[in-house]
Design a protein around this motif. Structure first.
Motif, PDB file in Angstrom:
ATOM      1  N   GLY A  90      -1.945   2.658  -2.324  1.00  0.00           N
ATOM      2  CA  GLY A  90      -2.452   3.984  -2.675  1.00  0.00           C
ATOM      3  C   GLY A  90      -1.467   5.110  -2.473  1.00  0.00           C
ATOM      4  O   GLY A  90      -1.866   6.277  -2.389  1.00  0.00           O
ATOM      5  N   ASN A  91      -0.189   4.804  -2.408  1.00  0.00           N
ATOM      6  CA  ASN A  91       0.824   5.832  -2.177  1.00  0.00           C
ATOM      7  C   ASN A  91       1.051   6.704  -3.416  1.00  0.00           C
ATOM      8  O   ASN A  91       0.642   6.379  -4.519  1.00  0.00           O
ATOM      9  CB  ASN A  91       2.142   5.170  -1.768  1.00  0.00           C
ATOM     10  CG  ASN A  91       2.141   4.678  -0.337  1.00  0.00           C
ATOM     11  OD1 ASN A  91       2.506   5.397   0.580  1.00  0.00           O
ATOM     12  ND2 ASN A  91       1.710   3.428  -0.135  1.00  0.00           N
ATOM     13  N   CYS A  92       1.711   7.822  -3.201  1.00  0.00           N
ATOM     14  CA  CYS A  92       2.181   8.717  -4.274  1.00  0.00           C
ATOM     15  C   CYS A  92       1.047   9.334  -5.093  1.00  0.00           C
ATOM     16  O   CYS A  92       1.268   9.826  -6.205  1.00  0.00           O
ATOM     17  CB  CYS A  92       3.153   8.012  -5.209  1.00  0.00           C
ATOM     18  SG  CYS A  92       4.632   7.412  -4.364  1.00  0.00           S
ATOM     19  N   GLY A  93      -0.168   9.312  -4.557  1.00  0.00           N
ATOM     20  CA  GLY A  93      -1.269  10.002  -5.225  1.00  0.00           C
ATOM     21  C   GLY A  93      -1.845   9.285  -6.423  1.00  0.00           C
ATOM     22  O   GLY A  93      -2.680   9.849  -7.129  1.00  0.00           O
ATOM     23  N   LEU A 152      -6.410   7.493   0.064  1.00  0.00           N
ATOM     24  CA  LEU A 152      -7.162   8.135  -1.014  1.00  0.00           C
ATOM     25  C   LEU A 152      -6.153   8.838  -1.912  1.00  0.00           C
ATOM     26  O   LEU A 152      -5.411   9.712  -1.441  1.00  0.00           O
ATOM     27  CB  LEU A 152      -8.156   9.145  -0.436  1.00  0.00           C
ATOM     28  CG  LEU A 152      -8.916  10.017  -1.445  1.00  0.00           C
ATOM     29  CD1 LEU A 152      -9.856   9.180  -2.296  1.00  0.00           C
ATOM     30  CD2 LEU A 152      -9.684  11.126  -0.719  1.00  0.00           C
ATOM     31  N   PRO A 153      -6.083   8.513  -3.218  1.00  0.00           N
ATOM     32  CA  PRO A 153      -5.046   9.083  -4.087  1.00  0.00           C
ATOM     33  C   PRO A 153      -5.453  10.425  -4.708  1.00  0.00           C
ATOM     34  O   PRO A 153      -6.518  10.558  -5.315  1.00  0.00           O
ATOM     35  CB  PRO A 153      -4.871   8.010  -5.158  1.00  0.00           C
ATOM     36  CG  PRO A 153      -6.194   7.318  -5.228  1.00  0.00           C
ATOM     37  CD  PRO A 153      -6.825   7.404  -3.875  1.00  0.00           C
ATOM     38  N   ALA A 190     -15.202   5.953   5.152  1.00  0.00           N
ATOM     39  CA  ALA A 190     -15.252   4.597   4.587  1.00  0.00           C
ATOM     40  C   ALA A 190     -14.072   3.750   5.031  1.00  0.00           C
ATOM     41  O   ALA A 190     -14.141   2.516   4.970  1.00  0.00           O
ATOM     42  CB  ALA A 190     -15.290   4.667   3.063  1.00  0.00           C
ATOM     43  N   GLY A 191     -12.962   4.401   5.463  1.00  0.00           N
ATOM     44  CA  GLY A 191     -11.839   3.605   5.946  1.00  0.00           C
ATOM     45  C   GLY A 191     -10.488   3.921   5.354  1.00  0.00           C
ATOM     46  O   GLY A 191      -9.540   3.154   5.551  1.00  0.00           O
ATOM     47  N   ALA A 192     -10.331   5.038   4.639  1.00  0.00           N
ATOM     48  CA  ALA A 192      -9.001   5.420   4.166  1.00  0.00           C
ATOM     49  C   ALA A 192      -8.094   5.710   5.355  1.00  0.00           C
ATOM     50  O   ALA A 192      -8.538   6.244   6.372  1.00  0.00           O
ATOM     51  CB  ALA A 192      -9.089   6.652   3.271  1.00  0.00           C
ATOM     52  N   LEU A 193      -6.814   5.368   5.219  1.00  0.00           N
ATOM     53  CA  LEU A 193      -5.859   5.718   6.267  1.00  0.00           C
ATOM     54  C   LEU A 193      -5.340   7.135   6.114  1.00  0.00           C
ATOM     55  O   LEU A 193      -4.678   7.649   7.009  1.00  0.00           O
ATOM     56  CB  LEU A 193      -4.678   4.751   6.261  1.00  0.00           C
ATOM     57  CG  LEU A 193      -4.877   3.411   6.964  1.00  0.00           C
ATOM     58  CD1 LEU A 193      -3.555   2.680   7.087  1.00  0.00           C
ATOM     59  CD2 LEU A 193      -5.500   3.578   8.333  1.00  0.00           C
ATOM     60  N   GLY A 194      -5.631   7.753   4.977  1.00  0.00           N
ATOM     61  CA  GLY A 194      -5.184   9.114   4.760  1.00  0.00           C
ATOM     62  C   GLY A 194      -5.294   9.483   3.304  1.00  0.00           C
ATOM     63  O   GLY A 194      -6.064   8.878   2.534  1.00  0.00           O
ATOM     64  N   PHE A 195      -4.501  10.463   2.906  1.00  0.00           N
ATOM     65  CA  PHE A 195      -4.562  11.064   1.576  1.00  0.00           C
ATOM     66  C   PHE A 195      -3.131  11.133   1.052  1.00  0.00           C
ATOM     67  O   PHE A 195      -2.228  11.615   1.741  1.00  0.00           O
ATOM     68  CB  PHE A 195      -5.157  12.465   1.696  1.00  0.00           C
ATOM     69  CG  PHE A 195      -5.387  13.186   0.397  1.00  0.00           C
ATOM     70  CD1 PHE A 195      -6.631  13.152  -0.216  1.00  0.00           C
ATOM     71  CD2 PHE A 195      -4.381  13.934  -0.201  1.00  0.00           C
ATOM     72  CE1 PHE A 195      -6.864  13.841  -1.409  1.00  0.00           C
ATOM     73  CE2 PHE A 195      -4.598  14.617  -1.388  1.00  0.00           C
ATOM     74  CZ  PHE A 195      -5.851  14.570  -1.995  1.00  0.00           C
ATOM     75  N   SER A 196      -2.901  10.637  -0.179  1.00  0.00           N
ATOM     76  CA  SER A 196      -1.549  10.642  -0.742  1.00  0.00           C
ATOM     77  C   SER A 196      -1.470  11.549  -1.952  1.00  0.00           C
ATOM     78  O   SER A 196      -2.455  11.732  -2.680  1.00  0.00           O
ATOM     79  CB  SER A 196      -1.130   9.222  -1.140  1.00  0.00           C
ATOM     80  OG  SER A 196      -1.864   8.780  -2.269  1.00  0.00           O
TER      81      SER A 196
END
Length: 584
Positions: A90-93, A152-153, A190-196
């Protein structure tokens, strides 16, 4: 003697991930946890003799794009072939959730353009049993060969909230921002490690449109970071080109303000550009200053030159944009080669002016000064005299002529590779300098993406072979340094504090490695994607066993029938004393 442990690894040279020197010992595993490290008394239901082998934590790869492959496959190769036991996608949005049915084609075109995943592969492989991001996590929450987590992208969020206005680069309204914040909070729960996110002109869809997040303002990034903060967790990962490197201080200061205000970690990809070979030092200086001030920013680097593979079966090569070649590119590679061997066809292609590229990567297809013939084994730190330009000059021919012949010599796979970043001065010394920086971790292998042009997910094997053993053109890393960089350092950056270290209570994600035999194989082309899609595949020698959650997932580079990898939902705490006691 009664069996006490599920698995015992005996007499290995233990490199525990902390950076400490190796020591000879055993590792006992109970369930999916390490129970003992040192001298293990008692036998295991299964035992592995690791005499003369390295025993290390499994590698944690923090920058991949397995968002689609997680849906249609249960194996995350090529990463799994290289000792990786946990990946972060899920990197780079870019990604596929949240997504309404009417926006599916838009997100497919964006992923195809940004990450070179063929649209037909995505169209056939994605099941679309989700709309929201939590539903996407539920859809991929099934056994795989290795562990996985996701961001989360931003592009998906922006399109979901703003529709056509997102693609047009419009500013988000207060109502838009409120919806983005809600989606972010739901994703974190829900479990995302963050926002990209992405703020680079290099990222475009197949239609040539800029990535929807390019001009997202500071307030928008601050809003999602505050939403993560409200949930008590979350990394902000941003790919940026600093307004085409025209405003490094300003862009960096904006990102720093966002994470400083919200106490988030900023994960920042970093490369050495060919045209601006020293700008990375300016950026890394700003990263160091921020951390000295208590602002958490970690740079991600690829620990070798970023290499694009060129060949007739692949996405591109020096003649991809020539009209006469484009008329035959739909044919099988060997049929193309047969036609291209005709002298008249060769003369015609060499005389043609290439069409304008639509994908940014296509602009690099004729940089012969940094282009090399693909050898076996690959030399990822080649000298300038081996470039296509230098060899052509020595032979008294044009570089296009030499490149053309080399393509025909290797019709079934990659024939050439271009070091288009991280190799501006013909040396990997800058990469070593980056690796030694306290606020840098390795990554950017892009596993699961660039199927037809890049195969850098093998960088962990390169760390073991080149950086800790074979390098002859300068300093190297010690084995404990290389292992620490790929295990405890990357796990901590991702907030996965339960792995990356060989110690009681930690996840039993482990590699057994014959260090003297570690070798990267030459990339090949395989056709195992949905719709018969092709991709580059690179395997390795020297990995005796890769253990995931206590189960042997790979032996001697070959998969077993055990799919012990699981979705990692959110930050994972370090083992508590109670958990350590329970594992023992």
């Amino acid at each position: 003697m009664a069996e006490q442990w599920d698995l015992v690894i005996r007499n290995g040279s233990i490199v525990d991930g902390s950076g400490a020197p190796a020591f000879i010992g055993d590792v006992a595993i109970s369930g999916d946890r390490i129970a003992q490290v040192g001298t293990v008394v008692g036998s295991g239901r299964e035992e592995i003799d690791a005499t003369d082998m390295l025993v290390t934590p499994g590698f944690v790869d923090i920058h991949t794009h397995y968002d689609g492959q997680l849906v249609w496959a249960d194996r995350l190769t090529p990463s799994a072939y290289h000792g990786v036991t946990t990946v972060l996608a899920g990197n780079c949005g870019v990604g596929f959730a949240p997504c309404r049915a009417e926006d599916r084609d838009r997100l497919i075109k964006l992923m195809e353009g940004v990450e070179d995943i063929p649209g037909i592969v995505l169209a056939e492989g994605l099941t679309w049993e989700w709309e929201s991001y939590p539903e996407y996590l539920d859809a991929i929450d099934r056994p795989h060969d290795i562990n996985f987590a996701t961001y989360l992208p931003h592009s998906a969020v922006r399109v979901y909230v703003m529709g056509e206005r997102a693609a047009a680069g419009e500013t988000a309204t207060p109502a838009d921002l409120a919806k983005m914040a809600d989606i972010t909070r739901d994703a974190m729960r829900a479990g995302a490690l963050g926002f990209s996110s992405s703020r680079t002109l290099f990222h475009k869809s197949t239609t040539g449109d800029q990535i929807p997040t390019l001009d997202a303002g500071e307030l928008e990034l601050l809003t999602v970071a505050q939403a993560m903060q409200s949930e008590g967790d979350g990394i902000l990962q941003v790919a940026t080109d600093y307004k085409t490197y025209s405003d490094v201080p300003g862009e960096f200061a904006m990102l720093r303000r966002v994470v400083e205000t919200t106490d988030r970690l900023l994960a920042l990809p970093l490369t050495q550009g060919q045209s601006r070979p020293d700008t990375w030092r300016e950026i890394l200086g700003l990263v160091g200053e921020a951390n000295a001030d208590g602002v958490k920013i970690t740079a991600q680097i690829l620990p070798r030159g970023i290499g694009m593979m060129y060949g007739l079966p692949l996405t591109m090569h020096p003649f991809t944009l020539c009209p006469s070649y484009q008329a035959i590119r739909h044919l099988p590679a060997r049929d193309q080669a047969d036609i291209m061997r005709d002298p008249d066809m060769k003369a015609r292609i060499l005389a043609e002016i290439p069409n304008d590229p639509t994908m940014p990567l296509l602009a690099f297809v004729r940089e012969f000064g940094n282009m090399f013939e693909l050898t076996d084994p690959i030399d990822y730190e080649p000298t300038a005299d081996r470039s296509i330009a230098a060899r052509a000059a020595a032979a008294g021919v044009e570089p296009e002529d030499l490149a053309y012949d080399l393509l025909l010599d290797h019709p079934d796979g990659p024939a050439l590779f271009l070091l288009f970043a991280n190799y501006a001065n013909g040396s990997l010394d800058p990469s070593l300098e980056q690796l030694r920086h306290p606020n840098v971790v390795p990554g950017l292998g892009d596993g699961g993406a660039h199927y037809g042009v890049i195969c850098d997910a093998s960088y962990s094997t390169f760390m073991l072979s080149h950086w800790s053993r074979d390098r002859s053109r300068g300093d190297k890393l010690s084995v404990p340094q290389a292992i620490h960089a790929m295990t405890q350092a990357t796990a901590h950056m991702a907030g996965l504090l339960d792995r990356g270290l060989l110690a009681p209570g930690y996840k039993a994600d482990i590699n057994i490695i014959d260090h003297g035999q570690v070798r990267l194989r030459t990339p090949t082309v395989v056709f195992d994607l949905p719709a018969g899609g092709r991709r580059l595949m690179q395997q390795a020698d020297g990995f005796v066993a890769t253990i995931v959650n206590g189960q042997v997932a790979y032996r001697d580079g070959k998969p077993t029938d055990r799919l012990a990898g699981r979705l990692v939902r959110g930050r994972q705490p370090a083992p508590t004393p109670e958990l350590i006691a329970e594992a023992a």
